[in-house]
Design a protein around this motif. Structure first.
Motif, PDB file in Angstrom:
ATOM      1  N   SER A   1       0.833  -1.208   0.000  1.00 44.35           N
ATOM      2  CA  SER A   1       0.000   0.000   0.000  1.00 44.35           C
ATOM      3  C   SER A   1       0.867   1.257   0.000  1.00 44.35           C
ATOM      4  O   SER A   1       0.518   2.249  -0.645  1.00 44.35           O
ATOM      5  CB  SER A   1      -0.967   0.001   1.177  1.00 44.35           C
ATOM      6  N   SER A   2       2.010   1.230   0.675  1.00 43.10           N
ATOM      7  CA  SER A   2       2.917   2.377   0.659  1.00 43.10           C
ATOM      8  C   SER A   2       3.487   2.610  -0.734  1.00 43.10           C
ATOM      9  O   SER A   2       3.613   3.755  -1.182  1.00 43.10           O
ATOM     10  CB  SER A   2       4.070   2.169   1.635  1.00 43.10           C
TER      11      SER A   2
ATOM     12  N   ILE B   1       2.032   1.780  -3.538  1.00 40.43           N
ATOM     13  CA  ILE B   1       0.939   2.293  -4.369  1.00 40.43           C
ATOM     14  C   ILE B   1       0.729   3.784  -4.104  1.00 40.43           C
ATOM     15  O   ILE B   1       0.541   4.566  -5.044  1.00 40.43           O
ATOM     16  CB  ILE B   1      -0.345   1.483  -4.131  1.00 40.43           C
ATOM     17  N   GLU B   2       0.778   4.194  -2.836  1.00 34.80           N
ATOM     18  CA  GLU B   2       0.643   5.609  -2.505  1.00 34.80           C
ATOM     19  C   GLU B   2       1.776   6.435  -3.122  1.00 34.80           C
ATOM     20  O   GLU B   2       1.543   7.517  -3.667  1.00 34.80           O
ATOM     21  CB  GLU B   2       0.632   5.805  -0.989  1.00 34.80           C
ATOM     22  N   GLN B   3       2.997   5.913  -3.041  1.00 38.51           N
ATOM     23  CA  GLN B   3       4.142   6.618  -3.627  1.00 38.51           C
ATOM     24  C   GLN B   3       3.982   6.726  -5.139  1.00 38.51           C
ATOM     25  O   GLN B   3       4.264   7.769  -5.730  1.00 38.51           O
ATOM     26  CB  GLN B   3       5.450   5.898  -3.288  1.00 38.51           C
ATOM     27  N   ARG B   4       3.518   5.671  -5.776  1.00 42.20           N
ATOM     28  CA  ARG B   4       3.297   5.684  -7.225  1.00 42.20           C
ATOM     29  C   ARG B   4       2.253   6.740  -7.594  1.00 42.20           C
ATOM     30  O   ARG B   4       2.438   7.492  -8.559  1.00 42.20           O
ATOM     31  CB  ARG B   4       2.839   4.305  -7.683  1.00 42.20           C
ATOM     32  N   ASN B   5       1.180   6.819  -6.822  1.00 44.05           N
ATOM     33  CA  ASN B   5       0.146   7.816  -7.092  1.00 44.05           C
ATOM     34  C   ASN B   5       0.682   9.240  -6.935  1.00 44.05           C
ATOM     35  O   ASN B   5       0.340  10.125  -7.714  1.00 44.05           O
ATOM     36  CB  ASN B   5      -1.062   7.592  -6.186  1.00 44.05           C
ATOM     37  N   ARG B   6       1.536   9.455  -5.914  1.00 37.26           N
ATOM     38  CA  ARG B   6       2.139  10.774  -5.729  1.00 37.26           C
ATOM     39  C   ARG B   6       3.008  11.163  -6.929  1.00 37.26           C
ATOM     40  O   ARG B   6       2.977  12.290  -7.400  1.00 37.26           O
ATOM     41  CB  ARG B   6       2.989  10.806  -4.463  1.00 37.26           C
TER      42      ARG B   6
ATOM     43  N   THR C   1       7.470   6.573 -12.899  1.00 36.04           N
ATOM     44  CA  THR C   1       7.156   5.620 -11.829  1.00 36.04           C
ATOM     45  C   THR C   1       7.810   4.267 -12.066  1.00 36.04           C
ATOM     46  O   THR C   1       7.415   3.274 -11.461  1.00 36.04           O
ATOM     47  CB  THR C   1       5.638   5.424 -11.712  1.00 36.04           C
TER      48      THR C   1
END
Length: 58
Positions: A19-20, A22-27, A35
């Motif tokens: 999940s971390s 995925i959050e970093q990828r979204n940022r 990415t």
């Protein structure tokens, strides 16, 4: 030659890492940056074999 590392995570830890990432990828997508590295790590974590080990407490 690259060093190999082994991570031993609980199910909760494994989910937290994914999940971390995925959050970093979204940022990074929001900022308009590449990415590639995060995508590679996501693939490695999702394809990694889960190994059950016993932990002895001392």
């Amino acid at each position: 030659m690259r060093d190999k590392y082994h991570l031993y995570l609980t199910n909760e830890g494994h989910r937290a890492v994914i999940s971390s990432l995925i959050e970093q990828r979204n940022r990074l997508i929001f900022q308009g940056k590449y990415t590639d590295v995060v995508d590679e790590l996501l693939v490695k974590f999702t394809r990694a074999k889960m190994k059950k080990i016993k932990v002895k407490e001392v």
